[in-house]
Design a protein around this motif. Structure first.
Motif, PDB file in Angstrom:
ATOM      1  N   PRO A 183       0.826  -1.220   0.000  1.00 25.49           N
ATOM      2  CA  PRO A 183       0.000   0.000   0.000  1.00 25.49           C
ATOM      3  C   PRO A 183       0.853   1.259   0.000  1.00 25.49           C
ATOM      4  CG  PRO A 183      -0.605  -1.499   1.818  1.00 25.49           C
ATOM      5  CD  PRO A 183       0.719  -1.955   1.274  1.00 25.49           C
ATOM      6  N   GLY A 184       0.242   2.324  -0.533  1.00 28.29           N
ATOM      7  CA  GLY A 184       0.803   3.663  -0.367  1.00 28.29           C
ATOM      8  C   GLY A 184       0.218   4.254   0.892  1.00 28.29           C
ATOM      9  N   LEU A 185      -0.242   5.496   0.824  1.00 31.26           N
ATOM     10  CA  LEU A 185      -0.796   6.114   2.038  1.00 31.26           C
ATOM     11  C   LEU A 185      -2.269   5.779   2.164  1.00 31.26           C
ATOM     12  CD1 LEU A 185       1.348   9.132   1.441  1.00 31.26           C
ATOM     13  CD2 LEU A 185       1.204   8.060   3.674  1.00 31.26           C
ATOM     14  N   ILE A 186      -2.589   5.076   3.223  1.00 34.77           N
ATOM     15  CA  ILE A 186      -3.952   4.586   3.433  1.00 34.77           C
ATOM     16  C   ILE A 186      -4.473   5.176   4.733  1.00 34.77           C
ATOM     17  CG2 ILE A 186      -5.396   2.507   3.683  1.00 34.77           C
ATOM     18  CD1 ILE A 186      -3.880   2.643   0.963  1.00 34.77           C
ATOM     19  N   GLU A 187      -5.717   5.580   4.713  1.00 33.29           N
ATOM     20  CA  GLU A 187      -6.286   6.259   5.873  1.00 33.29           C
ATOM     21  C   GLU A 187      -6.554   5.275   7.022  1.00 33.29           C
ATOM     22  OE1 GLU A 187      -9.275   8.977   4.786  1.00 33.29           O
ATOM     23  OE2 GLU A 187      -8.897  10.095   6.643  1.00 33.29           O
ATOM     24  N   THR A 188      -5.651   5.234   8.013  1.00 34.50           N
ATOM     25  CA  THR A 188      -5.860   4.437   9.232  1.00 34.50           C
ATOM     26  C   THR A 188      -5.202   5.189  10.388  1.00 34.50           C
ATOM     27  OG1 THR A 188      -3.759   3.239   9.116  1.00 34.50           O
ATOM     28  CG2 THR A 188      -5.633   2.233   7.982  1.00 34.50           C
ATOM     29  N   GLU A 189      -5.252   4.564  11.579  1.00 29.87           N
ATOM     30  CA  GLU A 189      -4.623   5.187  12.753  1.00 29.87           C
ATOM     31  C   GLU A 189      -3.128   5.401  12.566  1.00 29.87           C
ATOM     32  OE1 GLU A 189      -5.592   3.028  16.386  1.00 29.87           O
ATOM     33  OE2 GLU A 189      -7.633   2.801  15.593  1.00 29.87           O
ATOM     34  N   MET A 190      -2.497   4.567  11.709  1.00 32.55           N
ATOM     35  CA  MET A 190      -1.053   4.676  11.480  1.00 32.55           C
ATOM     36  C   MET A 190      -0.698   6.054  10.903  1.00 32.55           C
ATOM     37  SD  MET A 190       1.182   1.749   9.594  1.00 32.55           S
ATOM     38  CE  MET A 190       1.584   0.459  10.744  1.00 32.55           C
ATOM     39  N   MET A 191      -1.706   6.704  10.292  1.00 37.99           N
ATOM     40  CA  MET A 191      -1.466   7.972   9.589  1.00 37.99           C
ATOM     41  C   MET A 191      -1.895   9.201  10.368  1.00 37.99           C
ATOM     42  SD  MET A 191      -2.458   7.644   5.652  1.00 37.99           S
ATOM     43  CE  MET A 191      -2.442   9.423   5.637  1.00 37.99           C
ATOM     44  N   VAL A 192      -2.384   9.024  11.610  1.00 43.56           N
ATOM     45  CA  VAL A 192      -3.031  10.142  12.295  1.00 43.56           C
ATOM     46  C   VAL A 192      -2.141  11.369  12.465  1.00 43.56           C
ATOM     47  CG1 VAL A 192      -4.903   8.968  13.517  1.00 43.56           C
ATOM     48  CG2 VAL A 192      -2.603   9.027  14.519  1.00 43.56           C
ATOM     49  N   GLU A 198      -0.242  18.081   2.695  1.00 49.25           N
ATOM     50  CA  GLU A 198       1.111  17.920   2.155  1.00 49.25           C
ATOM     51  C   GLU A 198       1.223  16.603   1.384  1.00 49.25           C
ATOM     52  OE1 GLU A 198       3.815  19.988   2.083  1.00 49.25           O
ATOM     53  OE2 GLU A 198       2.217  21.365   2.681  1.00 49.25           O
ATOM     54  N   ILE A 199       0.633  15.561   1.957  1.00 52.54           N
ATOM     55  CA  ILE A 199       0.772  14.223   1.372  1.00 52.54           C
ATOM     56  C   ILE A 199       0.089  14.132   0.013  1.00 52.54           C
ATOM     57  CG2 ILE A 199       0.037  11.814   1.613  1.00 52.54           C
ATOM     58  CD1 ILE A 199       0.187  12.301   4.653  1.00 52.54           C
ATOM     59  N   THR A 200      -1.138  14.644  -0.063  1.00 50.71           N
ATOM     60  CA  THR A 200      -1.898  14.440  -1.299  1.00 50.71           C
ATOM     61  C   THR A 200      -1.238  15.135  -2.492  1.00 50.71           C
ATOM     62  OG1 THR A 200      -3.362  16.187  -0.551  1.00 50.71           O
ATOM     63  CG2 THR A 200      -4.153  13.955  -0.280  1.00 50.71           C
ATOM     64  N   LYS A 201      -0.441  16.181  -2.227  1.00 46.06           N
ATOM     65  CA  LYS A 201       0.248  16.873  -3.325  1.00 46.06           C
ATOM     66  C   LYS A 201       1.180  15.934  -4.091  1.00 46.06           C
ATOM     67  CE  LYS A 201       0.438  21.467  -1.362  1.00 46.06           C
ATOM     68  NZ  LYS A 201       1.199  22.171  -0.367  1.00 46.06           N
ATOM     69  N   ILE A 202       1.772  14.966  -3.384  1.00 46.37           N
ATOM     70  CA  ILE A 202       2.755  14.101  -4.061  1.00 46.37           C
ATOM     71  C   ILE A 202       2.142  12.813  -4.630  1.00 46.37           C
ATOM     72  CG2 ILE A 202       4.767  14.972  -2.791  1.00 46.37           C
ATOM     73  CD1 ILE A 202       4.545  12.336  -1.100  1.00 46.37           C
ATOM     74  N   ILE A 203       0.845  12.623  -4.413  1.00 47.11           N
ATOM     75  CA  ILE A 203       0.203  11.404  -4.924  1.00 47.11           C
ATOM     76  C   ILE A 203      -0.502  11.729  -6.242  1.00 47.11           C
ATOM     77  CG2 ILE A 203      -1.523   9.609  -4.448  1.00 47.11           C
ATOM     78  CD1 ILE A 203      -1.127  10.254  -1.447  1.00 47.11           C
ATOM     79  N   PRO A 204      -0.128  11.051  -7.344  1.00 41.77           N
ATOM     80  CA  PRO A 204      -0.775  11.350  -8.625  1.00 41.77           C
ATOM     81  C   PRO A 204      -2.305  11.316  -8.552  1.00 41.77           C
ATOM     82  CG  PRO A 204       1.143   9.993  -8.990  1.00 41.77           C
ATOM     83  CD  PRO A 204       0.981  10.086  -7.490  1.00 41.77           C
ATOM     84  N   ALA A 205      -2.875  10.405  -7.791  1.00 42.78           N
ATOM     85  CA  ALA A 205      -4.346  10.338  -7.678  1.00 42.78           C
ATOM     86  C   ALA A 205      -4.911  11.469  -6.814  1.00 42.78           C
ATOM     87  CB  ALA A 205      -4.768   8.986  -7.111  1.00 42.78           C
ATOM     88  N   GLN A 206      -4.020  12.243  -6.174  1.00 40.01           N
ATOM     89  CA  GLN A 206      -4.414  13.423  -5.367  1.00 40.01           C
ATOM     90  C   GLN A 206      -5.303  13.100  -4.168  1.00 40.01           C
ATOM     91  OE1 GLN A 206      -3.824  17.219  -6.626  1.00 40.01           O
ATOM     92  NE2 GLN A 206      -2.083  15.832  -6.751  1.00 40.01           N
ATOM     93  N   LEU A 234       1.990  -6.228  -5.686  1.00 36.26           N
ATOM     94  CA  LEU A 234       0.949  -5.365  -6.256  1.00 36.26           C
ATOM     95  C   LEU A 234       0.858  -4.085  -5.420  1.00 36.26           C
ATOM     96  CD1 LEU A 234      -1.365  -4.831  -8.221  1.00 36.26           C
ATOM     97  CD2 LEU A 234      -2.823  -6.286  -6.813  1.00 36.26           C
ATOM     98  N   SER A 235       1.192  -2.960  -6.047  1.00 41.72           N
ATOM     99  CA  SER A 235       1.122  -1.680  -5.344  1.00 41.72           C
ATOM    100  C   SER A 235      -0.290  -1.133  -5.387  1.00 41.72           C
ATOM    101  CB  SER A 235       2.077  -0.670  -5.984  1.00 41.72           C
ATOM    102  OG  SER A 235       3.410  -0.997  -5.669  1.00 41.72           O
ATOM    103  N   VAL A 236      -0.732  -0.594  -4.249  1.00 36.25           N
ATOM    104  CA  VAL A 236      -2.057   0.047  -4.167  1.00 36.25           C
ATOM    105  C   VAL A 236      -1.760   1.440  -3.626  1.00 36.25           C
ATOM    106  CG1 VAL A 236      -4.358  -0.095  -3.134  1.00 36.25           C
ATOM    107  CG2 VAL A 236      -3.104  -2.205  -3.642  1.00 36.25           C
ATOM    108  N   ASN A 237      -1.395   2.369  -4.528  1.00 32.52           N
ATOM    109  CA  ASN A 237      -0.805   3.621  -4.035  1.00 32.52           C
ATOM    110  C   ASN A 237      -1.163   4.878  -4.834  1.00 32.52           C
ATOM    111  OD1 ASN A 237       0.809   3.573  -6.310  1.00 32.52           O
ATOM    112  ND2 ASN A 237       2.601   2.762  -5.270  1.00 32.52           N
ATOM    113  N   GLY A 238      -2.202   4.807  -5.655  1.00 33.81           N
ATOM    114  CA  GLY A 238      -2.620   5.999  -6.406  1.00 33.81           C
ATOM    115  C   GLY A 238      -1.559   6.507  -7.376  1.00 33.81           C
ATOM    116  N   GLY A 239      -0.643   5.611  -7.778  1.00 34.09           N
ATOM    117  CA  GLY A 239       0.363   5.990  -8.770  1.00 34.09           C
ATOM    118  C   GLY A 239       1.631   6.594  -8.195  1.00 34.09           C
TER     119      GLY A 239
END
Ligand code: NDP
Length: 241
Positions: A183-192, A198-206, A234-239
């Motif tokens: 996985p790339g950045l996935i919304e869970t407690e690990m990300m709180v 800032e993060i979404t700027k670097i993800i192609p899927a935004q 298999l990457s699941v990371n919005g590109g």
């Protein structure tokens, strides 16, 4: 269909979503937790409501002896598993000069040693079933690209990819596939503690991903139709990479 899958760390986060997703697909589950029994029991309840069976196992994946005892006992009583999802993991981030020995050890012992500790007692009984089997590990974009502040986590997650590919080679002729979801950045407690803007700027899927998008990839590897797919990441990371 009577196929049982163990999902480590399935009392919350991505693991919980994976367990519920697999139950919806008709699998029986072994729900594993370390500390949060109430949450784990709630997951079992939700799976039972889907008319699938589920049981609970508690162990610390960094404790080799405990993993072996509890998993061996469960397999003796209930039979070998069809599938395993090695999902449980931790982070302990810091810039490398500030990374303590404890940060390094806890992340390696949990994420990487956990691969051996959980899978070693499971693989031989899975082979002895003489039926198709499925192993899915969870790595991370951090293990593929490297990530600042995560030298320990990147090392462990890269190690999981190597271990997954090597085990896939050993088990391919036994009809057991071994694949990895990263996985790339996935919304869970690990990300709180991370700033999403800032993060979404670097993800192609935004956008960040959601746990269901990871669960769908895991479920694909678990399916009968994925029997000729092994040794893959298999990457699941919005590109992201
Ligand atoms: P969470 O922090 O939300 O949950 C982690 C799970 O792992 C919990 O169930 C926890 O159990 C369990 N766990 C942690 N340490 C141990 C241990 N020593 N023994 C047993 N169980 C343990 O994490 P996520 O759901 O976000 O992550 C799931 C997987 O996906 C991990 O492998 C993670 O590295 C990976 N991943 C996550 C990403 C993300 O953005 N969220 C990105 C890339 C990869 P307990 O509650 O009992 O401590």
């Amino acid at each position: 269909m009577n196929k049982t899958i163990l999902v480590t760390g399935s009392s919350r986060g991505i693991g919980k979503t994976i367990a519920l997703y697999l139950a919806n697909k008709g699998y029986d589950l072994v729900i594993h937790y370390r500390s949060q029994i109430d949450q784990a029991q709630e997951v079992v309840k939700q799976i039972n409501q889907l008319e699938q069976s589920a049981r609970l196992l508690q162990f610390d994946i960094s404790d080799r002896k405990q993993c072996a005892e509890i998993i061996n006992n469960d397999i003796q009583v209930n039979g070998a598993y069809y599938g395993v999802v090695c999902n449980a993991g931790v982070i302990s981030d810091n810039a490398f000069p500030l990374l303590t020995g404890e940060d390094w050890d806890s992340v390696i012992h949990t994420n990487l040693d956990g691969f051996y500790n959980v899978l070693h007692p499971i693989v031989m009984p899975m082979i002895m079933r003489h039926k198709p089997g499925r192993i899915v590990t969870l790595s991370s974009v951090s293990g593929i690209m490297g990530n600042r502040g995560q030298v320990n986590y990147s090392a462990a997650k890269a190690g999981i990819i190597g271990a997954t590919k090597a085990l896939a080679l050993e088990l391919a002729k036994r009809n057991i596939t071994v694949n990895c979801v990263a996985p790339g950045l996935i919304e869970t407690e690990m990300m709180v503690n991370l700033s999403q803007d800032e993060i979404t700027k670097i993800i192609p899927a935004q956008r960040v991903g959601n746990p269901k998008e990871v669960a769908a990839a895991v479920a694909f590897f678990m399916s009968e139709d994925a029997g000729y797919i092994t040794r893959q990441v298999l990457s699941v990371n919005g590109g992201l990479c």
